[in-house]
Design a protein around this motif. Sequence first.
Motif, PDB file in Angstrom:
ATOM      1  N   ASN A 103       0.791  -1.227   0.000  1.00 46.65           N
ATOM      2  CA  ASN A 103       0.000   0.000   0.000  1.00 46.65           C
ATOM      3  C   ASN A 103       0.828   1.283   0.000  1.00 46.65           C
ATOM      4  OD1 ASN A 103       0.783   0.254   2.644  1.00 46.65           O
ATOM      5  ND2 ASN A 103      -1.269   0.345   3.487  1.00 46.65           N
ATOM      6  N   ARG A 104       1.894   1.271  -0.789  1.00 47.71           N
ATOM      7  CA  ARG A 104       2.691   2.475  -1.023  1.00 47.71           C
ATOM      8  C   ARG A 104       2.719   2.743  -2.525  1.00 47.71           C
ATOM      9  NH1 ARG A 104       4.506   0.630   3.421  1.00 47.71           N
ATOM     10  NH2 ARG A 104       5.519   1.779   5.063  1.00 47.71           N
ATOM     11  N   PHE A 105       2.815   4.032  -2.861  1.00 46.43           N
ATOM     12  CA  PHE A 105       2.926   4.408  -4.271  1.00 46.43           C
ATOM     13  C   PHE A 105       4.398   4.376  -4.649  1.00 46.43           C
ATOM     14  CE2 PHE A 105      -0.915   6.540  -2.704  1.00 46.43           C
ATOM     15  CZ  PHE A 105      -1.852   6.072  -3.619  1.00 46.43           C
ATOM     16  N   LEU A 106       4.743   3.464  -5.553  1.00 45.58           N
ATOM     17  CA  LEU A 106       6.124   3.285  -5.969  1.00 45.58           C
ATOM     18  C   LEU A 106       6.228   3.326  -7.487  1.00 45.58           C
ATOM     19  CD1 LEU A 106       7.106   0.258  -3.685  1.00 45.58           C
ATOM     20  CD2 LEU A 106       7.597   2.682  -3.290  1.00 45.58           C
ATOM     21  N   SER A 107       7.407   3.649  -7.979  1.00 50.95           N
ATOM     22  CA  SER A 107       7.750   3.626  -9.394  1.00 50.95           C
ATOM     23  C   SER A 107       7.127   4.804 -10.149  1.00 50.95           C
ATOM     24  CB  SER A 107       7.347   2.289 -10.029  1.00 50.95           C
ATOM     25  OG  SER A 107       7.978   2.140 -11.271  1.00 50.95           O
ATOM     26  N   ASN A 108       7.156   4.712 -11.467  1.00 50.95           N
ATOM     27  CA  ASN A 108       6.560   5.765 -12.290  1.00 50.95           C
ATOM     28  C   ASN A 108       6.097   5.158 -13.605  1.00 50.95           C
ATOM     29  OD1 ASN A 108       8.749   6.461 -14.521  1.00 50.95           O
ATOM     30  ND2 ASN A 108       9.844   6.205 -12.587  1.00 50.95           N
ATOM     31  N   ALA A 109       5.126   5.811 -14.208  1.00 50.45           N
ATOM     32  CA  ALA A 109       4.567   5.353 -15.485  1.00 50.45           C
ATOM     33  C   ALA A 109       4.015   6.559 -16.225  1.00 50.45           C
ATOM     34  CB  ALA A 109       3.453   4.333 -15.245  1.00 50.45           C
ATOM     35  N   THR A 110       4.111   6.531 -17.536  1.00 47.40           N
ATOM     36  CA  THR A 110       3.616   7.634 -18.361  1.00 47.40           C
ATOM     37  C   THR A 110       2.447   7.145 -19.207  1.00 47.40           C
ATOM     38  OG1 THR A 110       5.800   8.653 -18.416  1.00 47.40           O
ATOM     39  CG2 THR A 110       4.241   9.340 -20.120  1.00 47.40           C
ATOM     40  N   ASN A 111       1.328   7.879 -19.142  1.00 46.05           N
ATOM     41  CA  ASN A 111       0.132   7.542 -19.916  1.00 46.05           C
ATOM     42  C   ASN A 111      -0.318   8.745 -20.724  1.00 46.05           C
ATOM     43  OD1 ASN A 111       0.066   4.950 -18.846  1.00 46.05           O
ATOM     44  ND2 ASN A 111      -1.404   5.463 -17.252  1.00 46.05           N
ATOM     45  N   ARG A 112      -0.928   8.455 -21.884  1.00 46.76           N
ATOM     46  CA  ARG A 112      -1.440   9.511 -22.762  1.00 46.76           C
ATOM     47  C   ARG A 112      -2.786  10.021 -22.272  1.00 46.76           C
ATOM     48  NH1 ARG A 112       1.173  10.886 -26.929  1.00 46.76           N
ATOM     49  NH2 ARG A 112      -0.534  11.922 -27.986  1.00 46.76           N
ATOM     50  N   ILE A 113      -3.020  11.295 -22.498  1.00 47.94           N
ATOM     51  CA  ILE A 113      -4.311  11.910 -22.197  1.00 47.94           C
ATOM     52  C   ILE A 113      -5.221  11.661 -23.399  1.00 47.94           C
ATOM     53  CG2 ILE A 113      -5.487  14.105 -21.744  1.00 47.94           C
ATOM     54  CD1 ILE A 113      -2.764  15.068 -20.526  1.00 47.94           C
ATOM     55  N   ASP A 114      -6.463  11.223 -23.144  1.00 47.00           N
ATOM     56  CA  ASP A 114      -7.369  10.930 -24.262  1.00 47.00           C
ATOM     57  C   ASP A 114      -8.007  12.210 -24.804  1.00 47.00           C
ATOM     58  OD1 ASP A 114      -9.625  11.573 -22.659  1.00 47.00           O
ATOM     59  OD2 ASP A 114     -10.173   9.478 -22.326  1.00 47.00           O
ATOM     60  N   ALA A 115      -8.799  12.059 -25.855  1.00 44.41           N
ATOM     61  CA  ALA A 115      -9.403  13.206 -26.538  1.00 44.41           C
ATOM     62  C   ALA A 115     -10.343  14.004 -25.639  1.00 44.41           C
ATOM     63  CB  ALA A 115     -10.153  12.728 -27.785  1.00 44.41           C
ATOM     64  N   LYS A 116     -10.862  13.373 -24.592  1.00 45.17           N
ATOM     65  CA  LYS A 116     -11.762  14.069 -23.658  1.00 45.17           C
ATOM     66  C   LYS A 116     -11.023  14.652 -22.457  1.00 45.17           C
ATOM     67  CE  LYS A 116     -15.877  11.475 -24.923  1.00 45.17           C
ATOM     68  NZ  LYS A 116     -16.936  10.566 -24.466  1.00 45.17           N
ATOM     69  N   PHE A 148      -1.325   2.066  -8.866  1.00 41.90           N
ATOM     70  CA  PHE A 148      -1.705   3.203  -8.028  1.00 41.90           C
ATOM     71  C   PHE A 148      -3.178   3.102  -7.625  1.00 41.90           C
ATOM     72  CE2 PHE A 148       1.681   6.556  -9.443  1.00 41.90           C
ATOM     73  CZ  PHE A 148       2.693   5.658  -9.153  1.00 41.90           C
ATOM     74  N   ARG A 149      -4.028   2.643  -8.554  1.00 44.06           N
ATOM     75  CA  ARG A 149      -5.443   2.444  -8.224  1.00 44.06           C
ATOM     76  C   ARG A 149      -5.594   1.396  -7.132  1.00 44.06           C
ATOM     77  NH1 ARG A 149      -6.112   2.157 -13.896  1.00 44.06           N
ATOM     78  NH2 ARG A 149      -6.915   0.039 -13.674  1.00 44.06           N
ATOM     79  N   SER A 150      -4.752   0.354  -7.168  1.00 41.76           N
ATOM     80  CA  SER A 150      -4.795  -0.689  -6.133  1.00 41.76           C
ATOM     81  C   SER A 150      -4.466  -0.116  -4.757  1.00 41.76           C
ATOM     82  CB  SER A 150      -3.797  -1.811  -6.446  1.00 41.76           C
ATOM     83  OG  SER A 150      -4.184  -2.495  -7.593  1.00 41.76           O
ATOM     84  N   VAL A 151      -3.479   0.770  -4.699  1.00 43.75           N
ATOM     85  CA  VAL A 151      -3.117   1.395  -3.418  1.00 43.75           C
ATOM     86  C   VAL A 151      -4.275   2.256  -2.923  1.00 43.75           C
ATOM     87  CG1 VAL A 151      -1.526   2.969  -2.254  1.00 43.75           C
ATOM     88  CG2 VAL A 151      -0.647   1.333  -3.928  1.00 43.75           C
ATOM     89  N   LEU A 152      -4.884   3.025  -3.815  1.00 44.21           N
ATOM     90  CA  LEU A 152      -6.038   3.848  -3.416  1.00 44.21           C
ATOM     91  C   LEU A 152      -7.152   2.963  -2.870  1.00 44.21           C
ATOM     92  CD1 LEU A 152      -6.147   6.371  -6.406  1.00 44.21           C
ATOM     93  CD2 LEU A 152      -5.493   6.880  -4.033  1.00 44.21           C
ATOM     94  N   ALA A 153      -7.433   1.853  -3.544  1.00 44.93           N
ATOM     95  CA  ALA A 153      -8.480   0.937  -3.095  1.00 44.93           C
ATOM     96  C   ALA A 153      -8.113   0.321  -1.747  1.00 44.93           C
ATOM     97  CB  ALA A 153      -8.710  -0.154  -4.140  1.00 44.93           C
ATOM     98  N   ASP A 154      -6.852  -0.085  -1.597  1.00 48.81           N
ATOM     99  CA  ASP A 154      -6.372  -0.686  -0.354  1.00 48.81           C
ATOM    100  C   ASP A 154      -6.533   0.284   0.816  1.00 48.81           C
ATOM    101  OD1 ASP A 154      -5.065  -2.782   1.161  1.00 48.81           O
ATOM    102  OD2 ASP A 154      -3.249  -1.559   1.128  1.00 48.81           O
ATOM    103  N   ARG A 155      -6.326   1.572   0.549  1.00 48.34           N
ATOM    104  CA  ARG A 155      -6.438   2.600   1.585  1.00 48.34           C
ATOM    105  C   ARG A 155      -7.862   3.127   1.732  1.00 48.34           C
ATOM    106  NH1 ARG A 155      -1.291   6.309   1.944  1.00 48.34           N
ATOM    107  NH2 ARG A 155       0.311   4.712   1.997  1.00 48.34           N
ATOM    108  N   GLY A 156      -8.773   2.651   0.886  1.00 49.01           N
ATOM    109  CA  GLY A 156     -10.169   3.087   0.970  1.00 49.01           C
ATOM    110  C   GLY A 156     -10.375   4.534   0.540  1.00 49.01           C
ATOM    111  N   VAL A 157      -9.492   5.043  -0.315  1.00 50.91           N
ATOM    112  CA  VAL A 157      -9.575   6.437  -0.750  1.00 50.91           C
ATOM    113  C   VAL A 157     -10.585   6.568  -1.887  1.00 50.91           C
ATOM    114  CG1 VAL A 157      -8.309   8.356  -1.799  1.00 50.91           C
ATOM    115  CG2 VAL A 157      -7.220   6.957  -0.031  1.00 50.91           C
TER     116      VAL A 157
END
Length: 148
Positions: free
Chosen positions: A6-19, A28-37
Amino acid sequence: MSGVVNRFLSNATNRIDAKGRVSVPASFRSVLADRGVQELYCLQDFIYPAISVGGPDLLDRYERQIATVDPFSPEANRMSLLVHGGGVYMRLDAEGRLMVTDFIRDFTGIDTEVTFVGRSDHFQLWRPQAFHEAQAAAREGRFGHRPT
């Protein structure tokens, strides 16, 4: 789940979509879910051209720091300007995407891609080139004085 995950580690680059949305990395979503955020507190970083993103505990941590000084002092006012005036709440959509708003773009210079950077108890949104430059400078500052 174990505390290691449940720690945020590493880095990743994603493209922004047309919207104007970007997918938050699954780890990162897993950590948020694990922490109930559910609701994200997003804050303009104090040093880097990056947006820090975490749960309500991130805001609580800064507010506890502000509470340690006289509420009428210039220091408390400066901290509140940064923590409250430089912060917004956001939510991920059902597909785990974050809207890349003007609040994010104007502060970071993010255009078509977002680099997500783990910072243990929160993560940050960076313009990819700015992240690589800051990481190289941090590495140089940390290791630049070693004998060759």
